[in-house]
Each structure stands twice: as C-alpha cells, then as structure tokens.
Motif scaffolding. Structure first.
Motif, PDB file in Angstrom:
ATOM      1  N   ASP A  20      20.008   8.574  -8.021  1.00  0.00           N
ATOM      2  CA  ASP A  20      18.746   9.285  -7.892  1.00  0.00           C
ATOM      3  C   ASP A  20      19.010  10.770  -8.065  1.00  0.00           C
ATOM      4  N   SER A  21      18.365  11.381  -9.026  1.00  0.00           N
ATOM      5  CA  SER A  21      18.605  12.800  -9.283  1.00  0.00           C
ATOM      6  C   SER A  21      17.460  13.656  -8.758  1.00  0.00           C
ATOM      7  N   SER A  22      16.747  13.156  -7.745  1.00  0.00           N
ATOM      8  CA  SER A  22      15.629  13.912  -7.183  1.00  0.00           C
ATOM      9  C   SER A  22      16.139  15.047  -6.316  1.00  0.00           C
ATOM     10  N   SER A  23      15.218  15.685  -5.634  1.00  0.00           N
ATOM     11  CA  SER A  23      15.572  16.815  -4.773  1.00  0.00           C
ATOM     12  C   SER A  23      16.435  16.406  -3.592  1.00  0.00           C
ATOM     13  N   GLU A  24      16.481  15.115  -3.258  1.00  0.00           N
ATOM     14  CA  GLU A  24      17.313  14.675  -2.150  1.00  0.00           C
ATOM     15  C   GLU A  24      18.783  14.618  -2.552  1.00  0.00           C
ATOM     16  N   GLY A  25      19.070  14.676  -3.829  1.00  0.00           N
ATOM     17  CA  GLY A  25      20.465  14.713  -4.271  1.00  0.00           C
ATOM     18  C   GLY A  25      20.938  13.378  -4.803  1.00  0.00           C
ATOM     19  N   GLU A  26      21.975  13.421  -5.588  1.00  0.00           N
ATOM     20  CA  GLU A  26      22.550  12.237  -6.212  1.00  0.00           C
ATOM     21  C   GLU A  26      23.001  11.219  -5.171  1.00  0.00           C
ATOM     22  N   GLY A  27      22.635   9.982  -5.360  1.00  0.00           N
ATOM     23  CA  GLY A  27      23.097   8.904  -4.504  1.00  0.00           C
ATOM     24  C   GLY A  27      22.343   8.764  -3.199  1.00  0.00           C
ATOM     25  N   SER A  28      21.235   9.464  -3.001  1.00  0.00           N
ATOM     26  CA  SER A  28      20.542   9.380  -1.725  1.00  0.00           C
ATOM     27  C   SER A  28      19.294   8.513  -1.840  1.00  0.00           C
ATOM     28  N   LEU A  29      18.925   7.938  -0.718  1.00  0.00           N
ATOM     29  CA  LEU A  29      17.701   7.135  -0.651  1.00  0.00           C
ATOM     30  C   LEU A  29      17.195   7.183   0.775  1.00  0.00           C
ATOM     31  N   THR A  30      15.954   7.577   0.941  1.00  0.00           N
ATOM     32  CA  THR A  30      15.289   7.461   2.229  1.00  0.00           C
ATOM     33  C   THR A  30      14.161   6.471   2.028  1.00  0.00           C
ATOM     34  N   PRO A  31      14.345   5.214   2.456  1.00  0.00           N
ATOM     35  CA  PRO A  31      13.305   4.209   2.232  1.00  0.00           C
ATOM     36  C   PRO A  31      12.084   4.458   3.101  1.00  0.00           C
ATOM     37  N   LEU A  32      10.907   4.270   2.521  1.00  0.00           N
ATOM     38  CA  LEU A  32       9.649   4.408   3.245  1.00  0.00           C
ATOM     39  C   LEU A  32       8.904   3.091   3.348  1.00  0.00           C
ATOM     40  N   SER A  33       9.159   2.175   2.426  1.00  0.00           N
ATOM     41  CA  SER A  33       8.442   0.905   2.422  1.00  0.00           C
ATOM     42  C   SER A  33       9.331  -0.162   1.804  1.00  0.00           C
ATOM     43  N   LEU A  34       9.033  -1.398   2.170  1.00  0.00           N
ATOM     44  CA  LEU A  34       9.888  -2.506   1.761  1.00  0.00           C
ATOM     45  C   LEU A  34       9.061  -3.778   1.688  1.00  0.00           C
ATOM     46  N   GLY A  78       3.768   2.181   0.437  1.00  0.00           N
ATOM     47  CA  GLY A  78       3.339   0.812   0.684  1.00  0.00           C
ATOM     48  C   GLY A  78       3.324  -0.016  -0.573  1.00  0.00           C
ATOM     49  N   PHE A  79       3.349  -1.346  -0.356  1.00  0.00           N
ATOM     50  CA  PHE A  79       3.369  -2.305  -1.464  1.00  0.00           C
ATOM     51  C   PHE A  79       2.480  -3.495  -1.154  1.00  0.00           C
ATOM     52  N   SER A  80       2.143  -4.195  -2.206  1.00  0.00           N
ATOM     53  CA  SER A  80       1.603  -5.541  -2.106  1.00  0.00           C
ATOM     54  C   SER A  80       2.139  -6.307  -3.311  1.00  0.00           C
ATOM     55  N   VAL A  81       2.387  -7.597  -3.121  1.00  0.00           N
ATOM     56  CA  VAL A  81       2.891  -8.441  -4.205  1.00  0.00           C
ATOM     57  C   VAL A  81       2.012  -9.674  -4.309  1.00  0.00           C
ATOM     58  N   GLN A  82       1.615 -10.019  -5.524  1.00  0.00           N
ATOM     59  CA  GLN A  82       0.845 -11.241  -5.778  1.00  0.00           C
ATOM     60  C   GLN A  82       1.156 -11.679  -7.203  1.00  0.00           C
ATOM     61  N   SER A  84       2.698 -12.038 -10.528  1.00  0.00           N
ATOM     62  CA  SER A  84       3.690 -11.215 -11.226  1.00  0.00           C
ATOM     63  C   SER A  84       3.466  -9.722 -11.034  1.00  0.00           C
ATOM     64  N   ASP A  85       2.513  -9.345 -10.163  1.00  0.00           N
ATOM     65  CA  ASP A  85       2.191  -7.935  -9.974  1.00  0.00           C
ATOM     66  C   ASP A  85       2.706  -7.388  -8.653  1.00  0.00           C
ATOM     67  N   ILE A  86       3.172  -6.151  -8.711  1.00  0.00           N
ATOM     68  CA  ILE A  86       3.535  -5.374  -7.529  1.00  0.00           C
ATOM     69  C   ILE A  86       2.628  -4.149  -7.550  1.00  0.00           C
ATOM     70  N   LEU A  87       1.927  -3.906  -6.461  1.00  0.00           N
ATOM     71  CA  LEU A  87       1.086  -2.723  -6.341  1.00  0.00           C
ATOM     72  C   LEU A  87       1.806  -1.740  -5.433  1.00  0.00           C
ATOM     73  N   ALA A  88       2.161  -0.567  -5.966  1.00  0.00           N
ATOM     74  CA  ALA A  88       2.877   0.468  -5.221  1.00  0.00           C
ATOM     75  C   ALA A  88       1.935   1.639  -4.966  1.00  0.00           C
ATOM     76  N   LEU A  89       1.922   2.131  -3.718  1.00  0.00           N
ATOM     77  CA  LEU A  89       1.024   3.217  -3.331  1.00  0.00           C
ATOM     78  C   LEU A  89       1.744   4.554  -3.339  1.00  0.00           C
ATOM     79  N   ASP A  90       1.130   5.520  -3.991  1.00  0.00           N
ATOM     80  CA  ASP A  90       1.668   6.867  -4.174  1.00  0.00           C
ATOM     81  C   ASP A  90       0.600   7.843  -3.656  1.00  0.00           C
ATOM     82  N   PRO A  91       0.519   8.036  -2.310  1.00  0.00           N
ATOM     83  CA  PRO A  91      -0.636   8.726  -1.751  1.00  0.00           C
ATOM     84  C   PRO A  91      -0.510  10.229  -1.550  1.00  0.00           C
ATOM     85  N   LEU A  92       0.616  10.817  -1.854  1.00  0.00           N
ATOM     86  CA  LEU A  92       0.821  12.203  -1.448  1.00  0.00           C
ATOM     87  C   LEU A  92       0.608  13.187  -2.580  1.00  0.00           C
ATOM     88  N   GLY A  93       0.553  14.434  -2.196  1.00  0.00           N
ATOM     89  CA  GLY A  93       0.377  15.494  -3.178  1.00  0.00           C
ATOM     90  C   GLY A  93      -1.000  15.450  -3.792  1.00  0.00           C
TER      91      GLY A  93
END
Length: 186
Positions: A20-34, A78-82, A84-93
């Motif tokens: 991950d080359s985001s602002s959190e830095g290479e190799g980092s992950l802070t999970p928010l949903s699963l 957040g997510f929902s699965v049904q 073949s679809d996965i619905l991913a929520l992107d609520p910020l900004g």
C-alpha cells in the motif's frame, strides 16, 4: 488477522503485509471493515483500499484502490455481499459513494454523490444487497435508508424522522432469514 472460536479463544493469529503506497506508508493496513466471501476475507482499510485476502495462504487475491472515475478510494467503512456483487461504502470526504465490485475484483461501477436529497449520500454507514440485486444504503447523517436499483439509480427513501425509527444510528442492514423481501436495520 486473528481466528477466534465460538468460545472466544484465539485459535490462530498472523500478520499479512499489504502493498500500500498511501499516506499510511508502504506495507501498512488499518482495517475498518470485514466480510467473509467463500473462505476469503474482504477487508476495507483506512488508507482507501478494498482487499480480498486468503487467510490460509496469507495471499492477497486482489485489491481495488480507485473508484469508477479513477479517483482514489477513501476509508471503506462497510460491506455487503450478495451473489457475485460486493457493495463497498466510501462515506468520507467530499466523495460519499458506494462501489460495486465483482467477486473477481473487477470494479463494476460507483454510485452516489454528496448531498442531502434522494439519490445523494451524506454519510453512508451500512448497506445490503437484495436478492434481486438492488442496493439498500443507510445514511446515518440524513436519518434515511435509500433504495437503489441494480444500476445505482435512486428508487426511494425510508425516513427515520419519527418516534419509531432512529436511522441516524444505523450500523447494519441484514436480510431476514425467513423472508427475502424483509430487511432489518440495526
């Protein structure tokens, strides 16, 4: 990632390096949903990515980092699965979108724009996909649950502005196990 049994005991625990080359830095992950999908884990992370991880092999099967317009994702909450679809929520900004991703990792489309009217999203917190492929999205800031068709077009709004419903605190939407036309908002 920790595997916990029904008695509350950790039976397996491991780290997975995430490219991950985001602002959190290479190799980092802070999970928010699963959510689980066919034995794999779909993970939404703070740095704005959706990952499919095989917990046995610790391999990343696929990852999505941009929306249908090529814009970077924000924290996926957040997510929902049904089917073949996965619905991913992107609520910020200033984005406030929902993203439909196929199980193969292909981003199908994104829908929703910031706003306070039907079809607009302000803070989409919980979601579900109906058996007919429609999308339910709980928008806690607007105190509503919105229904979208299979293309992400608004079909209507259920408002929580009364003494019975308090949708401003919704954290989950789940389909009834006995009636596929009924959804519970928690």
């Amino acid at each position: 990632i920790a595997a916990v049994n029904d008695k509350g005991h950790i039976i397996n625990s491991s780290s997975i390096e995430i490219p991950d080359s985001s602002s959190e830095g290479e190799g980092s992950l802070t999970p928010l949903s699963l959510v689980e999908l066919d034995g794999d884990l779909i993970v939404g992370c703070r740095s704005g990515c959706v990952l499919r991880i095989n917990p046995e092999t610790k391999n990343i099967v696929w990852h999505v980092t941009t929306d249908a317009d090529g814009e970077p994702l924000h924290p996926i909450t957040g997510f929902s699965v049904q089917g073949s679809d996965i619905l991913a929520l992107d609520p910020l900004g200033s984005v406030n979108k929902a993203h439909v991703i196929k199980q193969s990792g292909e981003l199908q489309f994104s829908f929703g724009k910031p706003g306070t009217h039907a079809g607009k999203l302000y803070y989409n917190k919980a979601a579900a996909i109906t058996s007919s492929g429609r999308f339910l999205v709980a928008d806690t800031a607007l105190d509503v649950v919105q229904l979208f068709d299979t293309d992400g077009i608004s079909l209507g709004v259920v408002s929580g502005e009364n003494d019975i419903l308090h949708l401003d605190q919704a954290i989950a939407i789940r389909q009834s196990p006995t009636d596929p036309e009924i959804f519970y908002v928690l």
